[in-house]
Structures are given as C-alpha cells and as structure tokens.
Design a protein around this motif. Sequence first.
Motif, PDB file in Angstrom:
ATOM      1  N   VAL A  58       0.734  -1.260  -0.009  1.00 38.16           N
ATOM      2  CA  VAL A  58       0.243   0.057   0.056  1.00 38.16           C
ATOM      3  C   VAL A  58       0.975   1.234  -0.074  1.00 38.16           C
ATOM      4  O   VAL A  58       0.712   2.025  -0.887  1.00 38.16           O
ATOM      5  N   ARG A  59       2.021   1.269   0.751  1.00 41.39           N
ATOM      6  CA  ARG A  59       2.905   2.355   0.985  1.00 41.39           C
ATOM      7  C   ARG A  59       3.524   2.474  -0.571  1.00 41.39           C
ATOM      8  O   ARG A  59       3.535   3.706  -0.762  1.00 41.39           O
ATOM      9  N   GLY A  60       3.943   1.581  -0.911  1.00 48.11           N
ATOM     10  CA  GLY A  60       4.741   1.584  -2.332  1.00 48.11           C
ATOM     11  C   GLY A  60       3.654   2.133  -3.413  1.00 48.11           C
ATOM     12  O   GLY A  60       4.138   3.014  -4.302  1.00 48.11           O
ATOM     13  N   ASN A  61       2.454   1.831  -3.322  1.00 48.62           N
ATOM     14  CA  ASN A  61       1.453   2.146  -4.369  1.00 48.62           C
ATOM     15  C   ASN A  61       1.156   3.704  -4.114  1.00 48.62           C
ATOM     16  O   ASN A  61       0.902   4.272  -5.317  1.00 48.62           O
ATOM     17  N   ILE A  62       1.157   3.906  -3.070  1.00 49.95           N
ATOM     18  CA  ILE A  62       1.010   5.458  -2.815  1.00 49.95           C
ATOM     19  C   ILE A  62       2.059   6.639  -3.363  1.00 49.95           C
ATOM     20  O   ILE A  62       1.976   7.360  -4.140  1.00 49.95           O
ATOM     21  N   GLU A  63       3.273   5.917  -3.213  1.00 51.53           N
ATOM     22  CA  GLU A  63       4.465   6.573  -3.811  1.00 51.53           C
ATOM     23  C   GLU A  63       4.478   6.561  -5.253  1.00 51.53           C
ATOM     24  O   GLU A  63       4.767   7.402  -5.914  1.00 51.53           O
ATOM     25  N   GLU A  64       4.169   5.299  -5.870  1.00 50.79           N
ATOM     26  CA  GLU A  64       4.252   5.065  -7.065  1.00 50.79           C
ATOM     27  C   GLU A  64       3.325   5.986  -7.927  1.00 50.79           C
ATOM     28  O   GLU A  64       3.325   6.781  -8.961  1.00 50.79           O
ATOM     29  N   LYS A  65       1.993   6.205  -7.152  1.00 49.70           N
ATOM     30  CA  LYS A  65       0.871   6.976  -7.620  1.00 49.70           C
ATOM     31  C   LYS A  65       1.458   8.430  -7.738  1.00 49.70           C
ATOM     32  O   LYS A  65       1.269   9.154  -8.703  1.00 49.70           O
ATOM     33  N   GLU A  66       1.966   8.932  -6.632  1.00 49.81           N
ATOM     34  CA  GLU A  66       2.587  10.150  -6.509  1.00 49.81           C
ATOM     35  C   GLU A  66       3.442  10.427  -7.616  1.00 49.81           C
ATOM     36  O   GLU A  66       3.638  11.708  -8.254  1.00 49.81           O
ATOM     37  N   GLU A  67       4.234   9.424  -7.849  1.00 47.77           N
ATOM     38  CA  GLU A  67       5.559   9.669  -8.838  1.00 47.77           C
ATOM     39  C   GLU A  67       4.953   9.612 -10.119  1.00 47.77           C
ATOM     40  O   GLU A  67       5.818   9.351 -11.177  1.00 47.77           O
ATOM     41  N   ARG A  68       3.785   9.398 -10.179  1.00 45.13           N
ATOM     42  CA  ARG A  68       3.065   8.910 -11.759  1.00 45.13           C
ATOM     43  C   ARG A  68       3.997   7.702 -12.355  1.00 45.13           C
ATOM     44  O   ARG A  68       4.071   7.933 -13.549  1.00 45.13           O
TER      45      ARG A  68
END
Length: 252
Positions: free
Chosen positions: A166-176
């Motif tokens: 979940v944490r990684g997913n948040i970052e990946e979305k933020e970094e598009r």
Amino acid sequence: MNRDRLKKLASDGRFIAGIYNYCDRWCERCPQTLRCLNFSVSEEEFSDSETRDIRNEAFWKKLSETFRETLELLRESAKEWGVDIDTLDSAEGEENIKAKDVAAENHLLCRVAKRYSQLAEDWFGRKETLFFEVAAAAKEGVSIEEAIEVIRWYQYFIGAKVMRAVRGNIEEKEERCDEFPSDSDGSAKIALIAIDRSIAAWAVIQHYMTDCGQEVIGIIAFLDDLRQAMQETFPKARSFIRPGFDGVDAIG
Ligand code: SF4
C-alpha cells in the motif's frame, strides 16, 4: 565479514539478484538458499551455535559489523553510479515520509491485515490447551503442528507486506509511475501467497478441531475477504515474477 569478502560474494554468479526482496523470509523452508546472497552472508557470519544465538552479544556485534561494511559498500557503489545517498532522504522531506506512513497505516487493507493478526492471536490464546490435546491425537497426514507453524509464520508477515504494498502504491501514484513490474505488486504478491497458505493451514485446523469449526470458518472468511480486496487493489500482483521463485530461474 570484511568488505572484500562481501564484494566477492556479491559478484558470485550463482546468486539471483534481488531474490530476497519478494520471498517470505522463511529460510528454513526456502528451496533457493544456495542462490540467495542474503542467506549465504548470514550462514557465514552466524553459522556456529554460539553466534547464532540472538541473545549472545557477539551476534549483535557481528550484525552491526556486517551492517557497517554493507553501508560502506553501498556508498562506494552509489559513488560509482553518481548517486549521493546522503541526499536521498532529505530530498523527500521528513514530513512527506510521515504523511505517506500515516496514509498507508490508515488504508483499509492495512487495517484489515492488522485485524487478522489480532484475530489469529486471540484464537491461539483461547484454544491453546485444546490445541495440545488435538495435536497429540492428530499425527497423520498434514500435521496440525505444521499448520500452526505456517499460520504463526505469516500472522504478522501478511500485515507487513500489505503495508509495504500500500505504501509503495501511494508513492508510485505520486510519482506517476505505472511501470510493471513494480515493487508494490511484488509485495502484494508475497502477501497474497502468505494469505493463500494461511487459509490452507486454517483449513487443516478446521479439519482436526471440529468443535471450533464456526470460529475457524469465520477467520478463513475474513482472510478470504482480504485476499479478494488485495487482488482488486493490485490486479497485476499475481503475475509479478519474483526472481528465483516464479521465473525461468525458479526451481521445481
Ligand atoms: S530467498 Fe530464501 S534463503 Fe533468501 S532470504 Fe528469502 S527465504 Fe531466506
């Protein structure tokens, strides 16, 4: 372990790069220990019974030596690649890191995974006496001890891996960043494998402890809901190829 030895080991062709990133850390049951750098380093460092003992001061001393050597090696490699690892953390900012941690912790999937750890803990607390009675009687087929071992191994592991996904997913979305394979899919995959195995292990418990059937079915259903929610949130997770386990370099 000195830096030269660590470097030599790290360049050994028999090791699969990053195999330990998406495994379940259950080295005792791992079929790929010979191809895992992490395992080899631990074995070389902590092979005798004295240093293996985590209560022994020598263990922690050796661990911190290995950590220091690894850090130096990392800095050297980073320098060669033109990366300044000292600026990596500050670039993101402490506040931002904290905000992502809080967002991940509050995510429904993480809360459900945490709730499962507690459900399992409560169940074992209540049924401990009964478990020993049944364990003595159930010695054939898949043993109840093995089922318990599996449940206990993954009880907190699931929550940790769901959190990382979940944490990684948040970052990946933020970094598009929607590249596949992504680290969050890898973490989600090992979480799903742990959930699958835990469900199977609970089914073994249910088989032996029929008088707890209803309660165990409730836990299985809870885990199954988490499994489905993870699959919906991480639809590519099941097809993530974990180095050394799912690809051409997998064994068996
Ligand atoms: S890949 Fe296997 S040996 Fe290496 S850390 Fe993971 S479980 Fe342990």
